[in-house]
Scaffold this active site. Structure first.
Site, PDB file in Angstrom:
ATOM      1  N   ILE A 195       0.619   7.156   0.143  1.00 45.46           N
ATOM      2  CA  ILE A 195       1.087   6.301  -0.941  1.00 45.46           C
ATOM      3  C   ILE A 195       2.517   6.657  -1.346  1.00 45.46           C
ATOM      4  O   ILE A 195       2.929   7.808  -1.218  1.00 45.46           O
ATOM      5  CB  ILE A 195       0.138   6.411  -2.163  1.00 45.46           C
ATOM      6  CG1 ILE A 195       0.499   5.388  -3.244  1.00 45.46           C
ATOM      7  CG2 ILE A 195       0.102   7.815  -2.722  1.00 45.46           C
ATOM      8  CD1 ILE A 195      -0.532   5.280  -4.373  1.00 45.46           C
ATOM      9  N   CYS A 196       3.247   5.650  -1.797  1.00 40.36           N
ATOM     10  CA  CYS A 196       4.594   5.816  -2.352  1.00 40.36           C
ATOM     11  C   CYS A 196       5.577   6.302  -1.280  1.00 40.36           C
ATOM     12  O   CYS A 196       5.800   5.616  -0.289  1.00 40.36           O
ATOM     13  CB  CYS A 196       4.537   6.770  -3.545  1.00 40.36           C
ATOM     14  SG  CYS A 196       5.959   6.687  -4.656  1.00 40.36           S
TER      15      CYS A 196
END
Length: 264
Positions: A195-196
């Site tokens: 994620i991210c």
């Protein structure tokens, strides 16, 4: 002959040039230090503020509505690959949720490797057993890791996920044990979730060619350059790779991981 008083006065006066020189040197050093340092004003992203921000009602409900079936991921083992500088909610959020669903979750960090003395860095003793969390750009706390990347093997886990944070992925992508583990995990067909900023670790592992994915807006060009097919979606699932963009996507990200593992 000079009396004692004259000798003391003469000695004191002779020291004045030396004291002045030392004072001038100190003033110069302080002046330089002040020019090298910046005022300590930072941006933070407290969890409470994130959950209460307009538009994040679904994210808030995700955490505050009790999990109904706490056996969905019973028997599943998940490794969290993280290093100093991980975005707090991107680790603690999914870890809390997967454990609520019955999974065993281990936090795995690179083997402790202090910087050379000449780098001028200092770290608390707990850095040997803990990794540092951030909220956006501000260090906020520490979390204990369970194992190090040189101690794990593919057969130990059903899935691996990597939280973001601007610094964390940069620390991970330089670690040979982390990269080798991700490459081997990908070959096994087991789930890899990021994620991210974390998908850049997958880019360093060279496993993104032809894969559909997403990531934080600032790194999407890097993911394209690594051969990925990038879209701006809260979560993208492509075979054994799940990716998301931002802390606001933690709920969608966590549910996608749950769905993938529940089918296995």
């Amino acid at each position: 002959m000079k009396n004692l008083k004259q000798i003391i006065v003469a000695s004191a006066l002779s020291a004045v040039p030396t004291l002045n020189a030392e004072a001038q040197s100190l003033d110069h050093k302080l002046d330089v230090m002040n020019k090298l340092a910046t005022p300590s004003h930072v941006s933070v992203m407290p969890v409470s503020q994130l959950l209460n921000a307009p538009g994040n009602e679904a994210l808030r409900d995700f955490f505050f509505n009790p999990v109904k079936d706490k056996t969905v991921l019973k028997g599943k083992k998940i490794a969290v690959l993280a290093a100093d500088g991980f975005e707090e909610i991107e680790l603690t959020g999914p870890v809390w949720y997967f454990r609520e669903l019955g999974a065993q979750v281990d936090i795995v960090a690179p083997k402790y490797n202090p910087a050379p003395a000449r780098y001028g860095l200092s770290a608390p003793e707990m850095a040997q057993t803990h990794i540092m969390a951030i909220q956006y750009l501000q260090p906020v706390g520490w979390i204990k890791f369970d194992r190090t990347a040189d101690q794990i093997k593919v057969s130990d886990y059903d899935a691996v996920f990597i939280p973001g944070g601007a610094w964390n992925p940069d620390n991970l992508r330089y670690d040979k044990d982390v990269i080798k583990f991700i490459q081997d995990f990908n070959k096994s067909g087991k789930l890899i979730a990021a994620i991210c900023h974390a998908p850049v670790v997958l880019a360093s592992a060279d496993i993104l060619k032809g894969r559909k994915l997403t990531g934080y807006w600032n790194i999407q060009i890097d993911l394209k350059n690594a051969g990925g097919i990038v879209s701006d979606q809260p979560v993208v699932v492509d075979s054994n790779i799940i990716t998301s963009r931002h802390p606001i996507d933690v709920a969608d990200f966590s549910k996608a991981v749950e769905s993938w593992l529940a089918k296995k």
